[in-house]
Design a protein around this motif. Structure first.
Motif, PDB file in Angstrom:
ATOM      1  N   ASP A  25      17.884  72.402  24.974  1.00 21.12           N
ATOM      2  CA  ASP A  25      17.163  73.550  24.422  1.00 21.12           C
ATOM      3  C   ASP A  25      17.512  73.663  22.949  1.00 21.12           C
ATOM      4  O   ASP A  25      18.702  73.638  22.585  1.00 21.12           O
ATOM      5  CB  ASP A  25      17.560  74.847  25.130  1.00 21.12           C
ATOM      6  N   VAL A  26      16.493  73.775  22.108  1.00 22.23           N
ATOM      7  CA  VAL A  26      16.688  73.881  20.659  1.00 22.23           C
ATOM      8  C   VAL A  26      15.751  74.937  20.106  1.00 22.23           C
ATOM      9  O   VAL A  26      14.787  75.329  20.757  1.00 22.23           O
ATOM     10  CB  VAL A  26      16.455  72.529  19.949  1.00 22.23           C
ATOM     11  N   ARG A  27      15.989  75.359  18.881  1.00 22.48           N
ATOM     12  CA  ARG A  27      15.155  76.389  18.261  1.00 22.48           C
ATOM     13  C   ARG A  27      14.153  75.813  17.277  1.00 22.48           C
ATOM     14  O   ARG A  27      13.526  76.546  16.542  1.00 22.48           O
ATOM     15  CB  ARG A  27      16.048  77.404  17.563  1.00 22.48           C
ATOM     16  N   ASN A  28      13.981  74.490  17.300  1.00 23.00           N
ATOM     17  CA  ASN A  28      13.097  73.850  16.342  1.00 23.00           C
ATOM     18  C   ASN A  28      12.339  72.722  17.048  1.00 23.00           C
ATOM     19  O   ASN A  28      12.965  71.860  17.656  1.00 23.00           O
ATOM     20  CB  ASN A  28      13.957  73.308  15.191  1.00 23.00           C
ATOM     21  N   PRO A  29      11.012  72.697  16.965  1.00 25.44           N
ATOM     22  CA  PRO A  29      10.263  71.643  17.659  1.00 25.44           C
ATOM     23  C   PRO A  29      10.568  70.248  17.118  1.00 25.44           C
ATOM     24  O   PRO A  29      10.518  69.273  17.860  1.00 25.44           O
ATOM     25  CB  PRO A  29       8.800  72.031  17.448  1.00 25.44           C
ATOM     26  N   ARG A  30      10.893  70.144  15.837  1.00 28.88           N
ATOM     27  CA  ARG A  30      11.243  68.832  15.276  1.00 28.88           C
ATOM     28  C   ARG A  30      12.524  68.283  15.902  1.00 28.88           C
ATOM     29  O   ARG A  30      12.639  67.089  16.142  1.00 28.88           O
ATOM     30  CB  ARG A  30      11.391  68.908  13.754  1.00 28.88           C
ATOM     31  N   ARG A  31      13.477  69.155  16.168  1.00 25.96           N
ATOM     32  CA  ARG A  31      14.712  68.712  16.833  1.00 25.96           C
ATOM     33  C   ARG A  31      14.437  68.268  18.263  1.00 25.96           C
ATOM     34  O   ARG A  31      15.023  67.300  18.749  1.00 25.96           O
ATOM     35  CB  ARG A  31      15.762  69.815  16.820  1.00 25.96           C
ATOM     36  N   ALA A  32      13.555  68.975  18.938  1.00 25.92           N
ATOM     37  CA  ALA A  32      13.186  68.575  20.305  1.00 25.92           C
ATOM     38  C   ALA A  32      12.576  67.177  20.291  1.00 25.92           C
ATOM     39  O   ALA A  32      12.948  66.323  21.097  1.00 25.92           O
ATOM     40  CB  ALA A  32      12.209  69.581  20.904  1.00 25.92           C
ATOM     41  N   LEU A  33      11.689  66.930  19.341  1.00 26.68           N
ATOM     42  CA  LEU A  33      11.053  65.615  19.265  1.00 26.68           C
ATOM     43  C   LEU A  33      12.030  64.536  18.818  1.00 26.68           C
ATOM     44  O   LEU A  33      11.970  63.403  19.293  1.00 26.68           O
ATOM     45  CB  LEU A  33       9.846  65.668  18.324  1.00 26.68           C
ATOM     46  N   TRP A  78       5.896  54.744  21.115  1.00 20.07           N
ATOM     47  CA  TRP A  78       5.768  56.194  20.938  1.00 20.07           C
ATOM     48  C   TRP A  78       6.827  56.715  19.967  1.00 20.07           C
ATOM     49  O   TRP A  78       6.530  57.504  19.083  1.00 20.07           O
ATOM     50  CB  TRP A  78       5.887  56.920  22.282  1.00 20.07           C
ATOM     51  N   ALA A  79       8.061  56.265  20.128  1.00 16.11           N
ATOM     52  CA  ALA A  79       9.158  56.775  19.308  1.00 16.11           C
ATOM     53  C   ALA A  79       9.012  56.412  17.833  1.00 16.11           C
ATOM     54  O   ALA A  79       9.489  57.140  16.968  1.00 16.11           O
ATOM     55  CB  ALA A  79      10.494  56.252  19.834  1.00 16.11           C
ATOM     56  N   GLU A  80       8.349  55.317  17.538  1.00 14.87           N
ATOM     57  CA  GLU A  80       8.266  54.829  16.159  1.00 14.87           C
ATOM     58  C   GLU A  80       6.935  55.126  15.481  1.00 14.87           C
ATOM     59  O   GLU A  80       6.795  54.865  14.288  1.00 14.87           O
ATOM     60  CB  GLU A  80       8.540  53.332  16.152  1.00 14.87           C
ATOM     61  N   ASP A  81       5.970  55.683  16.195  1.00 14.25           N
ATOM     62  CA  ASP A  81       4.642  55.895  15.637  1.00 14.25           C
ATOM     63  C   ASP A  81       4.503  57.300  15.040  1.00 14.25           C
ATOM     64  O   ASP A  81       4.564  58.300  15.767  1.00 14.25           O
ATOM     65  CB  ASP A  81       3.582  55.675  16.722  1.00 14.25           C
ATOM     66  N   ASN A  82       4.302  57.381  13.733  1.00 11.78           N
ATOM     67  CA  ASN A  82       4.204  58.670  13.043  1.00 11.78           C
ATOM     68  C   ASN A  82       3.005  59.496  13.511  1.00 11.78           C
ATOM     69  O   ASN A  82       3.086  60.725  13.570  1.00 11.78           O
ATOM     70  CB  ASN A  82       4.133  58.463  11.539  1.00 11.78           C
ATOM     71  N   GLU A  83       1.900  58.839  13.844  1.00  8.27           N
ATOM     72  CA  GLU A  83       0.729  59.577  14.299  1.00  8.27           C
ATOM     73  C   GLU A  83       1.010  60.275  15.629  1.00  8.27           C
ATOM     74  O   GLU A  83       0.660  61.440  15.812  1.00  8.27           O
ATOM     75  CB  GLU A  83      -0.461  58.633  14.446  1.00  8.27           C
ATOM     76  N   HIS A  84       1.665  59.585  16.542  1.00  5.75           N
ATOM     77  CA  HIS A  84       2.027  60.207  17.825  1.00  5.75           C
ATOM     78  C   HIS A  84       2.997  61.364  17.617  1.00  5.75           C
ATOM     79  O   HIS A  84       2.895  62.399  18.285  1.00  5.75           O
ATOM     80  CB  HIS A  84       2.641  59.180  18.781  1.00  5.75           C
ATOM     81  N   GLN A  85       3.938  61.192  16.701  1.00  3.52           N
ATOM     82  CA  GLN A  85       4.899  62.266  16.432  1.00  3.52           C
ATOM     83  C   GLN A  85       4.200  63.495  15.852  1.00  3.52           C
ATOM     84  O   GLN A  85       4.517  64.627  16.215  1.00  3.52           O
ATOM     85  CB  GLN A  85       5.999  61.782  15.483  1.00  3.52           C
ATOM     86  N   GLY A  86       3.253  63.260  14.951  1.00  7.28           N
ATOM     87  CA  GLY A  86       2.497  64.379  14.378  1.00  7.28           C
ATOM     88  C   GLY A  86       1.686  65.110  15.426  1.00  7.28           C
ATOM     89  O   GLY A  86       1.633  66.352  15.437  1.00  7.28           O
ATOM     90  N   ASP A  87       1.053  64.368  16.324  1.00  9.39           N
ATOM     91  CA  ASP A  87       0.293  64.995  17.408  1.00  9.39           C
ATOM     92  C   ASP A  87       1.207  65.833  18.300  1.00  9.39           C
ATOM     93  O   ASP A  87       0.854  66.951  18.684  1.00  9.39           O
ATOM     94  CB  ASP A  87      -0.408  63.935  18.266  1.00  9.39           C
ATOM     95  N   ALA A  88       2.366  65.303  18.627  1.00  5.22           N
ATOM     96  CA  ALA A  88       3.317  66.034  19.474  1.00  5.22           C
ATOM     97  C   ALA A  88       3.780  67.308  18.783  1.00  5.22           C
ATOM     98  O   ALA A  88       3.857  68.375  19.410  1.00  5.22           O
ATOM     99  CB  ALA A  88       4.507  65.133  19.808  1.00  5.22           C
ATOM    100  N   LEU A  89       4.070  67.232  17.493  1.00  3.11           N
ATOM    101  CA  LEU A  89       4.521  68.407  16.748  1.00  3.11           C
ATOM    102  C   LEU A  89       3.420  69.467  16.696  1.00  3.11           C
ATOM    103  O   LEU A  89       3.692  70.660  16.875  1.00  3.11           O
ATOM    104  CB  LEU A  89       4.965  67.997  15.342  1.00  3.11           C
ATOM    105  N   ARG A  90       2.191  69.057  16.486  1.00  6.68           N
ATOM    106  CA  ARG A  90       1.078  70.015  16.463  1.00  6.68           C
ATOM    107  C   ARG A  90       0.926  70.715  17.821  1.00  6.68           C
ATOM    108  O   ARG A  90       0.682  71.921  17.886  1.00  6.68           O
ATOM    109  CB  ARG A  90      -0.222  69.327  16.055  1.00  6.68           C
ATOM    110  N   GLN A  91       1.085  69.974  18.904  1.00  7.80           N
ATOM    111  CA  GLN A  91       1.001  70.589  20.233  1.00  7.80           C
ATOM    112  C   GLN A  91       2.084  71.647  20.414  1.00  7.80           C
ATOM    113  O   GLN A  91       1.808  72.747  20.899  1.00  7.80           O
ATOM    114  CB  GLN A  91       1.133  69.534  21.326  1.00  7.80           C
ATOM    115  N   LEU A  92       3.305  71.301  20.051  1.00  8.74           N
ATOM    116  CA  LEU A  92       4.406  72.258  20.212  1.00  8.74           C
ATOM    117  C   LEU A  92       4.218  73.473  19.314  1.00  8.74           C
ATOM    118  O   LEU A  92       4.450  74.604  19.741  1.00  8.74           O
ATOM    119  CB  LEU A  92       5.743  71.573  19.923  1.00  8.74           C
ATOM    120  N   ASN A  93       3.814  73.253  18.077  1.00 10.72           N
ATOM    121  CA  ASN A  93       3.598  74.372  17.155  1.00 10.72           C
ATOM    122  C   ASN A  93       2.473  75.284  17.618  1.00 10.72           C
ATOM    123  O   ASN A  93       2.449  76.467  17.279  1.00 10.72           O
ATOM    124  CB  ASN A  93       3.315  73.863  15.744  1.00 10.72           C
TER     125      ASN A  93
END
Length: 131
Positions: A25-33, A78-93
């Motif tokens: 559990d974290v307080r920041n979506p970037r840390r979760a990712l 998945w771990a190395e692809d910036n586009e996938h990371q951006g999509d994941a961050l947008r979903q969490l935000n």
């Protein structure tokens, strides 16, 4: 500012079993990712290690032929692809659950993260509250 707490979890399994492999559990979506990316690399390296690593006995690893899917490669991608990371961050935000599942012929691995709820902002220190 209102902060959400995010839960990141990883699971694995096969057709009959689901295994909880860890969570945070974290307080920041970037840390979760970031944690999920670390777990993706950890699983990929455990499933498909470098055949020249010092700890691997000679000829202990053999290529797998005719595998339609490759979970370690999917996890690394998945771990190395910036586009996938951006999509994941947008979903969490946006307050939505993120989930990525990598599978192959024998098992699957799921990386998930979601907001748990909204926390009240921390009170201002007394010095700033009266400024």
């Amino acid at each position: 500012m209102i902060d959400a707490t995010y839960r990141a979890e990883v699971y694995g399994g096969d057709a009959e079993t689901v295994v909880y492999l860890g969570g945070l559990d974290v307080r920041n979506p970037r840390r979760a990712l970031r944690w999920l990316r670390q777990q993706a690399h950890r699983f990929a390296d455990a499933l498909d290690p470098d055949p020249f690593a010092e700890w691997v006995p000679p000829q202990a690893l053999q290529p797998v032929m005719h595998a339609e899917r490759n979970a370690p490669a999917e996890l690394r991608f998945w771990a190395e692809d910036n586009e996938h990371q951006g999509d994941a961050l947008r979903q969490l935000n946006a307050g939505r659950t993120f989930e990525f599942v990598a599978d192959d012929d024998t098992c699957w691995y799921a990386l998930t993260a979601h907001p748990l709820g909204v926390l009240a902002p921390a009170p201002l220190p007394a010095v700033l509250a009266h400024a």
